[in-house]
Design a protein around this motif. Structure first.
Motif, mmCIF file in Angstrom:
data_model
loop_
_atom_site.group_PDB
_atom_site.id
_atom_site.type_symbol
_atom_site.label_atom_id
_atom_site.label_comp_id
_atom_site.label_asym_id
_atom_site.label_seq_id
_atom_site.Cartn_x
_atom_site.Cartn_y
_atom_site.Cartn_z
ATOM 1 N N GLN A 180 -3.286 11.275 -11.930
ATOM 2 C CA GLN A 180 -2.953 12.819 -11.827
ATOM 3 C C GLN A 180 -1.665 13.408 -12.550
ATOM 4 O O GLN A 180 -1.593 14.398 -12.990
ATOM 5 C CB GLN A 180 -2.941 12.944 -10.431
ATOM 6 N N ASP A 259 1.996 9.353 -10.304
ATOM 7 C CA ASP A 259 1.137 9.651 -9.273
ATOM 8 C C ASP A 259 -0.181 9.506 -9.724
ATOM 9 O O ASP A 259 -0.890 10.679 -10.169
ATOM 10 C CB ASP A 259 1.488 10.939 -8.490
ATOM 11 N N GLU A 307 3.415 6.586 -6.805
ATOM 12 C CA GLU A 307 3.060 7.398 -5.678
ATOM 13 C C GLU A 307 1.609 7.355 -5.390
ATOM 14 O O GLU A 307 0.702 7.443 -6.589
ATOM 15 C CB GLU A 307 3.349 9.047 -5.854
ATOM 16 N N ASP A 308 1.008 7.217 -4.301
ATOM 17 C CA ASP A 308 -0.151 6.948 -3.834
ATOM 18 C C ASP A 308 -0.879 5.902 -5.093
ATOM 19 O O ASP A 308 -1.981 6.407 -5.572
ATOM 20 C CB ASP A 308 -1.046 8.327 -4.036
ATOM 21 N N ASP A 335 2.039 9.491 -0.094
ATOM 22 C CA ASP A 335 1.773 10.898 -0.146
ATOM 23 C C ASP A 335 0.494 11.220 0.759
ATOM 24 O O ASP A 335 0.467 11.340 1.896
ATOM 25 C CB ASP A 335 1.233 11.608 -1.394
ATOM 26 N N LEU A 358 6.609 10.872 0.716
ATOM 27 C CA LEU A 358 6.394 12.231 0.126
ATOM 28 C C LEU A 358 6.587 13.254 1.176
ATOM 29 O O LEU A 358 5.820 13.270 2.143
ATOM 30 C CB LEU A 358 5.159 12.547 -0.662
ATOM 31 N N LYS A 360 5.827 16.934 2.014
ATOM 32 C CA LYS A 360 4.942 18.204 1.706
ATOM 33 C C LYS A 360 4.997 18.947 2.845
ATOM 34 O O LYS A 360 4.091 18.747 3.849
ATOM 35 C CB LYS A 360 3.709 17.968 1.096
ATOM 36 N N LYS A 411 9.628 16.698 -6.725
ATOM 37 C CA LYS A 411 8.938 17.089 -8.020
ATOM 38 C C LYS A 411 8.442 18.398 -7.756
ATOM 39 O O LYS A 411 7.948 19.032 -6.538
ATOM 40 C CB LYS A 411 7.846 15.980 -7.881
HETATM 41 MG MG MG Z 1 0.425 12.871 -4.681
#
Ligand code: MG
Ligand code: PEP
Length: 457
Positions: A180, A259, A307-308, A335, A358, A360, A411
């Motif tokens: 991604q 990621d 990440e992930d 994440d 992460l 969020k 990010k």
């Molecule tokens: Mg992510």
């Protein structure tokens, strides 16, 4: 003491053109607004974002459940206007010092473990707007207000390393790239301002490199402002980044982040990852095969953060991979695995599943719960990586929270598109403001993950 006079909510649009919640809080100091972000590669364990098409009682309230293809947020808006707002006005809670109590009151009113009744999008909007009202009441910038909430008032001011997502794939782009986000991190810059310049120059250089190799049509962009050329293998993406950074003479100042958002291409029954999930041709890897691919990438490119790497409930693969990276300076970020939730962080700590969280805020749905998750991560020696969502708004709350929490890195997408640069521009303002005040300001640089010392170092 500053109490809330009135809270209202409205339906507005996010960067993908989907509806989102805006909240307005009124106090004696004026009106304070917040806009809520939204993900696309969302984790199954995230707090519930209430959408009218799926909200149980939307139709009985006369809400058009088909509007915006079911993505309307009028149920969440109604919950702010009719439930959360009146209750908080009545509570007499003080926005100056009681953000935690305000969040707790909303969590109690919701009464579910995942904010499924009133909606994380409703609760978070109120929480963010109340923080802004609290900052105004104290007559301080938002990051100062949040530093008190975070207990970091005696820490130095640290400006984060921006991880620019310059190549988009996965569910954020229409190309065949499975992974991604491919990120550039100017860890060798000497200030945040210089990091922004490097990021912007590398972004434009990347556009030229892509145009030369794949033609101008390949320079169209994905959800986070990064380019989305027709690539398949991650090596092709990292080769483009390498060339772009070299062109601007930045090779010794820039590291990479990745990621894969691998939950999106995991088959839990077969325990397989399909890197061809967007293509007609399957390209399946076992967890071991995928781990080997990551080790190959870390060996051949300046990969600082991953990440992930594995899916949200594939715990065994996370633990084995983190163990295998014991002697590599690689930040392994959870994440979808952690969803900014203290319970998931606790589980991951006990399973030694990763070494970074992460952050969020909409995954958990209130400002003070997100801060609590970050504090738990730090207290276990982890890093915390602050993050936007792929569906963003021009709200720049994230920037102030990143500085307040002292995360050392964030990010917020490419150094392009309004909703992405809103965050970077706010950080430039904060850096300039602190310097003008004569405050000591540190750019995190190569120590971006050091606030909590990584578990595998
Ligand atoms: Mg992510
Ligand atoms: C991510 O996966 O880290 C991300 C920012 O994407 P989304 O907001 O779609 O979850």
């Amino acid at each position: 003491m500053t109490t809330i006079k009135k809270i209202t909510a409205q339906q507005r649009l996010d960067s993908r053109g989907n509806p989102t919640v805006q909240v307005q809080v009124e106090t004696k100091d004026g009106f304070f607004r917040a806009l809520v972000p939204s993900g696309a590669s969302t984790g199954a364990h995230e707090a519930v974002e209430l959408r009218d098409g799926k909200a149980r009682d939307a139709a009985t309230k006369g809400i058009d459940t088909k509007a915006y293809f079911g993505k309307g947020v009028m149920t969440a808006v109604g919950n702010v206007n009719e439930i959360l707002g009146p209750a908080l006005v009545k509570s007499g809670l003080d926005v100056t010092t009681q953000l935690k109590d305000i969040d707790k009151a909303m969590i109690d009113l919701d009464g579910t473990p995942n904010k499924a009744r009133l909606g994380a999008n409703a609760i978070l909007g109120v929480s963010m707007a109340c923080a802004r009202a609290g900052a105004a009441a104290r007559g301080v910038p938002l990051y100062e207000y949040l530093r008190r909430e975070c207990g970091t008032e005696s820490d130095p001011y640290v400006l984060p390393v921006p991880f620019f997502n310059v190549l988009n794939g996965g569910v954020h782009a229409g190309n065949t790239l499975a992974f991604q986000e491919f990120m550039l991190a100017p860890t060798g810059a000497s200030s945040f301002e210089e990091a922004i310049q490097i990021g912007s120059e590398a972004y434009h250089s990347l556009k030229n490199v892509i145009a030369k190799k794949h033609g101008m049509p390949a320079t169209s962009i994905g959800d986070e402002g990064g380019f989305a050329p027709p690539l398949t293998r991650p090596e092709e993406a990292f080769d483009l980044l390498t060339e772009a950074v070299k062109e601007i003479g930045g090779s010794d100042r820039v590291q990479f982040g990745l990621d894969p958002a691998s939950t999106e291409f995991f088959d839990a029954e077969k325990r397989e990852y399909d890197l061809g999930f967007k293509d007609k041709q399957p390209s399946k890897l076992s967890p071991d095969g995928l781990a080997q691919l990551y080790h190959h990438l870390a060996k051949n490119y300046p990969l600082a953060l991953l990440e992930d790497p594995f899916a949200e409930d594939d715990w065994a693969s996370w633990t084995a991979f983190t163990e295998s990276c014991r002697n590599i300076p690689l930040e392994i970020v959870g994440d979808d695995l952690l969803v900014t939730n203290v319970e998931r962080v606790r589980e991951a700590v006990s399973k030694k599943a990763c070494n970074s969280m992460l952050l969020k805020i909409n995954q958990i749905g209130s400002v003070t719960e997100a801060i609590a998750a970050a504090q738990l991560a730090f207290s276990n020696g982890w890093a915390v990586f602050a993050s936007h969502r792929s569906g963003e708004t021009t709200d720049d709350f994230l920037s102030d929270l990143t500085v307040a929490l002292n995360t050392g890195h964030l990010k917020a997408g490419a150094p392009a598109r309004g909703e992405r640069v809103a965050k970077y521009n706010r950080l430039l303002d904060i850096e300039a403001e602190l310097k003008a005040k004569g405050q000591r300001v540190v750019y995190a640089g190569a120590n971006f993950g050091r606030r909590g010392k990584a578990a595998n170092e």
